[in-house]
Design an enzyme around this catalytic site. Sequence first.
Site, short mmCIF file in Angstrom:
data_model
loop_
_atom_site.label_atom_id
_atom_site.label_comp_id
_atom_site.label_asym_id
_atom_site.label_seq_id
_atom_site.Cartn_x
_atom_site.Cartn_y
_atom_site.Cartn_z
N HIS A 135 7.05 -6.91 -4.79
CA HIS A 135 5.75 -7.10 -4.13
C HIS A 135 5.12 -8.45 -4.48
O HIS A 135 5.52 -9.11 -5.44
CB HIS A 135 4.78 -5.99 -4.54
CG HIS A 135 5.02 -4.69 -3.84
ND1 HIS A 135 5.99 -3.79 -4.24
CD2 HIS A 135 4.44 -4.14 -2.74
CE1 HIS A 135 5.98 -2.74 -3.43
NE2 HIS A 135 5.06 -2.93 -2.51
N LYS A 139 -0.70 -7.52 -6.44
CA LYS A 139 -0.70 -6.05 -6.47
C LYS A 139 -1.15 -5.54 -7.83
O LYS A 139 -0.67 -6.00 -8.86
CB LYS A 139 0.70 -5.53 -6.13
CG LYS A 139 0.78 -4.02 -6.05
CD LYS A 139 2.06 -3.55 -5.38
CE LYS A 139 2.18 -2.03 -5.39
NZ LYS A 139 1.04 -1.32 -4.79
N1 LIG Z 1 0.15 2.98 2.11
C1 LIG Z 1 0.52 1.76 2.51
O1 LIG Z 1 1.31 1.58 3.45
C2 LIG Z 1 -0.06 0.58 1.81
C3 LIG Z 1 -0.90 0.78 0.76
N2 LIG Z 1 -1.44 -0.28 0.10
C4 LIG Z 1 -2.39 0.08 -0.95
O2 LIG Z 1 -3.69 -0.03 -0.40
C5 LIG Z 1 -4.60 -0.45 -1.43
C6 LIG Z 1 -5.29 -1.74 -0.96
O3 LIG Z 1 -4.32 -2.77 -0.91
P1 LIG Z 1 -4.73 -4.27 -0.55
O4 LIG Z 1 -5.46 -4.30 0.74
O5 LIG Z 1 -3.51 -5.07 -0.73
O6 LIG Z 1 -5.76 -4.60 -1.74
P2 LIG Z 1 -6.96 -5.63 -1.74
O7 LIG Z 1 -7.34 -5.83 -3.17
O8 LIG Z 1 -6.63 -6.82 -0.91
O9 LIG Z 1 -8.14 -4.84 -0.99
C7 LIG Z 1 -8.87 -3.79 -1.55
C8 LIG Z 1 -10.31 -3.98 -1.06
O10 LIG Z 1 -11.07 -2.81 -1.37
C9 LIG Z 1 -12.35 -3.24 -1.78
N3 LIG Z 1 -12.99 -2.13 -2.50
C10 LIG Z 1 -12.85 -1.79 -3.79
N4 LIG Z 1 -13.60 -0.72 -4.05
C11 LIG Z 1 -14.22 -0.38 -2.90
C12 LIG Z 1 -15.14 0.64 -2.52
N5 LIG Z 1 -15.57 1.53 -3.41
N6 LIG Z 1 -15.56 0.70 -1.23
C13 LIG Z 1 -15.12 -0.18 -0.33
N7 LIG Z 1 -14.27 -1.20 -0.62
C14 LIG Z 1 -13.84 -1.28 -1.90
C15 LIG Z 1 -12.09 -4.49 -2.60
O11 LIG Z 1 -13.26 -5.26 -2.75
C16 LIG Z 1 -11.03 -5.16 -1.72
O12 LIG Z 1 -11.64 -5.96 -0.72
C17 LIG Z 1 -3.75 -0.60 -2.70
O13 LIG Z 1 -3.82 0.60 -3.44
C18 LIG Z 1 -2.35 -0.83 -2.16
O14 LIG Z 1 -1.35 -0.45 -3.06
C19 LIG Z 1 -1.19 -1.55 0.48
C20 LIG Z 1 -0.35 -1.82 1.51
C21 LIG Z 1 0.30 -0.78 2.26
O1 LIG Z 2 -0.01 -2.98 -2.68
C1 LIG Z 2 0.79 -3.14 -1.73
O2 LIG Z 2 0.95 -4.24 -1.19
C2 LIG Z 2 1.53 -1.98 -1.23
N1 LIG Z 2 1.27 -0.81 -1.74
C3 LIG Z 2 1.89 0.41 -1.39
C4 LIG Z 2 2.66 0.96 -2.55
O3 LIG Z 2 2.22 0.80 -3.70
O4 LIG Z 2 3.70 1.58 -2.33
C5 LIG Z 2 2.69 0.32 -0.12
C6 LIG Z 2 3.42 -0.97 0.06
O5 LIG Z 2 4.48 -0.99 -0.85
C7 LIG Z 2 2.50 -2.15 -0.13
#
Ligand SMILES: NC(=O)C1=CN([C@@H]2O[C@H](COP(=O)(O)OP(=O)(O)OC[C@H]3O[C@@H](n4cnc5c(N)ncnc54)[C@H](O)[C@@H]3O)[C@@H](O)[C@H]2O)C=CC1
Ligand SMILES: O=C(O)C1=N[C@H](C(=O)O)C[C@H](O)C1
Length: 250
Positions: A135, A139
């Site tokens: 990643h 992350k």
């Molecule tokens: N299930 C999937 O397919 C995927 C899951 N993820 C997961 O999604 C989550 C977010 O990932 P990213 O966007 O890369 O992180 P990021 O750090 O870019 O975005 C997270 C955002 O949430 C905001 N935030 C934090 N607490 C908050 C609250 N209480 N209310 C509203 N906003 C709040 C932060 O200020 C930040 O802007 C992570 O846990 C990541 O692992 C990421 C990519 C794909």
């Molecule tokens: O944080 C990410 O970027 C991602 N988070 C998810 C995970 O922890 O599996 C999904 C994807 O891998 C991207």
Amino acid sequence: MSKLRVAVLGAKGKMGSEAVLAVEAAEDMELVAALGRDDSLDALTESGAQVAVELTQPESVMGNLEFCVANGIHAVVGTTGWTEERLSRLRGQLDASPGTGVLIAPNFGIGAVLTMRFAQQAARFFESAEIVELHHPNKADAPSGTAVRTAQLIGEARQAAGLPDQPDATSTALEGARGAEVNGVPVHAVRLRGLVAHQEVLFGDEGEIFTIRHDSLHRSSFMPGVLLGVRKVPSVPGLTFGLEHFLDLD
Ligand SMILES: NC(=O)C1=CN([C@@H]2O[C@H](COP(=O)(O)OP(=O)(O)OC[C@H]3O[C@@H](n4cnc5c(N)ncnc54)[C@H](O)[C@@H]3O)[C@@H](O)[C@H]2O)C=CC1
Ligand SMILES: O=C(O)C1=N[C@H](C(=O)O)C[C@H](O)C1
């Protein structure tokens, strides 16, 4: 036909900003709220949101979901950090709010969901299995939620097939050199500038290696899965863990 009223939590983040664009572009949805870290959750009820897309961080997700479920707002969750204890707490909240649905998707990428399914199917045929997830360096968690889920599925399939522990003669190792063990499967996490989200599942047996690899090259790859979840979750009360349950894979 009335449009689904959708809110995005974590709207300024990497995933959230992509989700905002995807919801705005979907003809059957209306983006009614886009909340950042400091915004009040009251905006969800005031805007009449029917579905909240939760893309924040493990520290925030439980509080956000508690509010959604208590107010009968369905949720599609991509945020990681799920433990059995957290899941059972959420199930308890859902029991008290019949009719409300929550989808938690460790990965919204269709290829990633298929990777997990294929790994689950392959697991019983190979003596050894290891996972390498790769990643971007921003992350927060390691190993990824996807890798943890993949390892759980492999471990459960190995156990169901009566396979013994994997062979590993390591007797001395620098801490971490063999990765983290999840359900008996070593998981290795790489963080590298330039990467988005990638995973390799390695299976090995006598004279044979089988590798399954998935690459998300852009966060737009997660959006068809997010939109599918938003469309389906209102008709599936309770907790659904994994997008595969909405994909008709069997
Ligand atoms: N299930 C999937 O397919 C995927 C899951 N993820 C997961 O999604 C989550 C977010 O990932 P990213 O966007 O890369 O992180 P990021 O750090 O870019 O975005 C997270 C955002 O949430 C905001 N935030 C934090 N607490 C908050 C609250 N209480 N209310 C509203 N906003 C709040 C932060 O200020 C930040 O802007 C992570 O846990 C990541 O692992 C990421 C990519 C794909
Ligand atoms: O944080 C990410 O970027 C991602 N988070 C998810 C995970 O922890 O599996 C999904 C994807 O891998 C991207």
